[in-house]
Design an enzyme around this catalytic site. Structure first.
Site, PDB file in Angstrom:
ATOM      1  N   ASN A   1       0.851  -1.187   0.000  1.00 46.59           N
ATOM      2  CA  ASN A   1       0.000   0.000   0.000  1.00 46.59           C
ATOM      3  C   ASN A   1       0.886   1.235   0.000  1.00 46.59           C
ATOM      4  OD1 ASN A   1      -2.372   1.639   0.351  1.00 46.59           O
ATOM      5  ND2 ASN A   1      -1.916   1.771   2.543  1.00 46.59           N
TER       6      ASN A   1
ATOM      7  N   HIS B   1       0.946   5.054   1.475  1.00 46.82           N
ATOM      8  CA  HIS B   1       0.273   5.872   2.483  1.00 46.82           C
ATOM      9  C   HIS B   1       0.961   7.236   2.542  1.00 46.82           C
ATOM     10  CE1 HIS B   1      -2.177   6.707   5.955  1.00 46.82           C
ATOM     11  NE2 HIS B   1      -1.111   7.155   6.585  1.00 46.82           N
TER      12      HIS B   1
ATOM     13  N   SER C   1       4.965   6.635   2.367  1.00 43.93           N
ATOM     14  CA  SER C   1       5.558   5.338   2.694  1.00 43.93           C
ATOM     15  C   SER C   1       4.884   4.246   1.873  1.00 43.93           C
ATOM     16  CB  SER C   1       5.348   4.997   4.171  1.00 43.93           C
ATOM     17  OG  SER C   1       5.769   6.051   5.010  1.00 43.93           O
TER      18      SER C   1
HETATM   19  C1  GRF Z   1      -2.572   9.007  -2.362  1.00 43.38           C
HETATM   20  O1  GRF Z   1      -2.259  10.161  -1.653  1.00 43.38           O
HETATM   21  C2  GRF Z   1      -2.151   7.770  -1.613  1.00 43.38           C
HETATM   22  O2  GRF Z   1      -1.006   7.977  -0.840  1.00 43.38           O
HETATM   23  C3  GRF Z   1      -3.344   7.531  -0.732  1.00 43.38           C
HETATM   24  O3  GRF Z   1      -4.449   7.862  -1.519  1.00 43.38           O
HETATM   25  C4  GRF Z   1      -4.081   8.810  -2.495  1.00 43.38           C
HETATM   26  C5  GRF Z   1      -4.459   8.242  -3.824  1.00 43.38           C
HETATM   27  O4  GRF Z   1      -4.272   9.178  -4.863  1.00 43.38           O
HETATM   28  N1  GRF Z   1      -3.350   6.177  -0.238  1.00 43.38           N
HETATM   29  P1  GRF Z   1      -4.424   8.745  -6.380  1.00 43.38           P
HETATM   30  O5  GRF Z   1      -5.812   8.141  -6.535  1.00 43.38           O
HETATM   31  O6  GRF Z   1      -3.352   7.741  -6.662  1.00 43.38           O
HETATM   32  O7  GRF Z   1      -4.274   9.993  -7.163  1.00 43.38           O
END
Ligand code: GRF
Length: 189
Positions: free
Chosen positions: A105, A107, A134
């Site tokens: 994932n 984050h 991360s």
């Molecule tokens: C990103 O900021 C990611 O870190 C978080 O959700 C957001 C997704 O953005 N988990 P995108 O849909 O990839 O533009």
């Protein structure tokens, strides 16, 4: 060596998916993009890239039944590893166990700081000098598994959650393709 067959799960705009598509993909091949939001813009990004998609609203099913449905799609596409990219669903324990060690994932915080939502506002509020993103292995706890890669940016005195999010997002797009490529090389067949 064959590229690892990866599925991306997302719920939103899909800019991280785009970065994974735009990378060289010598080590992984995105074979499926699945979403619990049927009109997620990220699905359009997948389609434009010729990647198979699966979309089903989670609303009519309980968590375990929905995850079983997604799992069936993943298995049908011969998926070997999962990259979550803005997938806004808590995963069932059974799903996490079924993909143990094979799901990562991204984050938007310097884990272990700020698990969950509103990461940028919380980092600013705390007076932190740095924020970041991360990549971690997904385990049963929310945003809790072992971190495999991190990137940081400075927090400016004038930052709002939005300006900070934009600065972090640039790093997300650099980090995720690199971390995913390195990680899939460590997976057994
Ligand atoms: C990103 O900021 C990611 O870190 C978080 O959700 C957001 C997704 O953005 N988990 P995108 O849909 O990839 O533009």
């Amino acid at each position: 060596m064959a590229r690892t067959r990866v599925a991306v799960l997302l719920s939103g705009r899909g800019t991280n998916l785009q970065s994974l598509i735009d990378a060289h993909q010598d080590d992984y091949e995105i074979v499926l993009v699945a979403s619990n939001i049927v009109d997620a813009p990220g699905l359009g990004i997948a389609k434009a890239a010729g990647i198979a998609t699966f979309a089903q609203s989670h609303k009519a099913l309980d968590r375990a039944a929905f995850d079983t449905l997604i799992d069936g799609q993943l298995r049908a596409h011969g998926v070997e590893a999962i990259a979550l990219a803005g997938y806004m669903r808590i995963l069932s324990d059974g799903f996490v166990a079924g993909w143990a060690g094979r799901m990562v994932n991204i984050h938007p915080s310097l884990l272990p700081l700020y698990k969950g939502l509103d990461t940028h506002a919380r980092a600013i509020e705390a007076g932190d000098a740095q924020a970041g993103c991360s990549i971690h292995i997904v385990t049963a706890g929310l945003d809790d598994g072992p971190v495999i890669a991190r990137a940081s940016v400075p927090i400016m005195p004038w930052d709002t959650p939005d300006t900070l999010a934009a600065r972090v997002l640039i790093e997300e797009h650099r980090l995720y393709p690199r971390a995913l490529a390195q990680w899939v090389r460590t997976l057994g067949a």
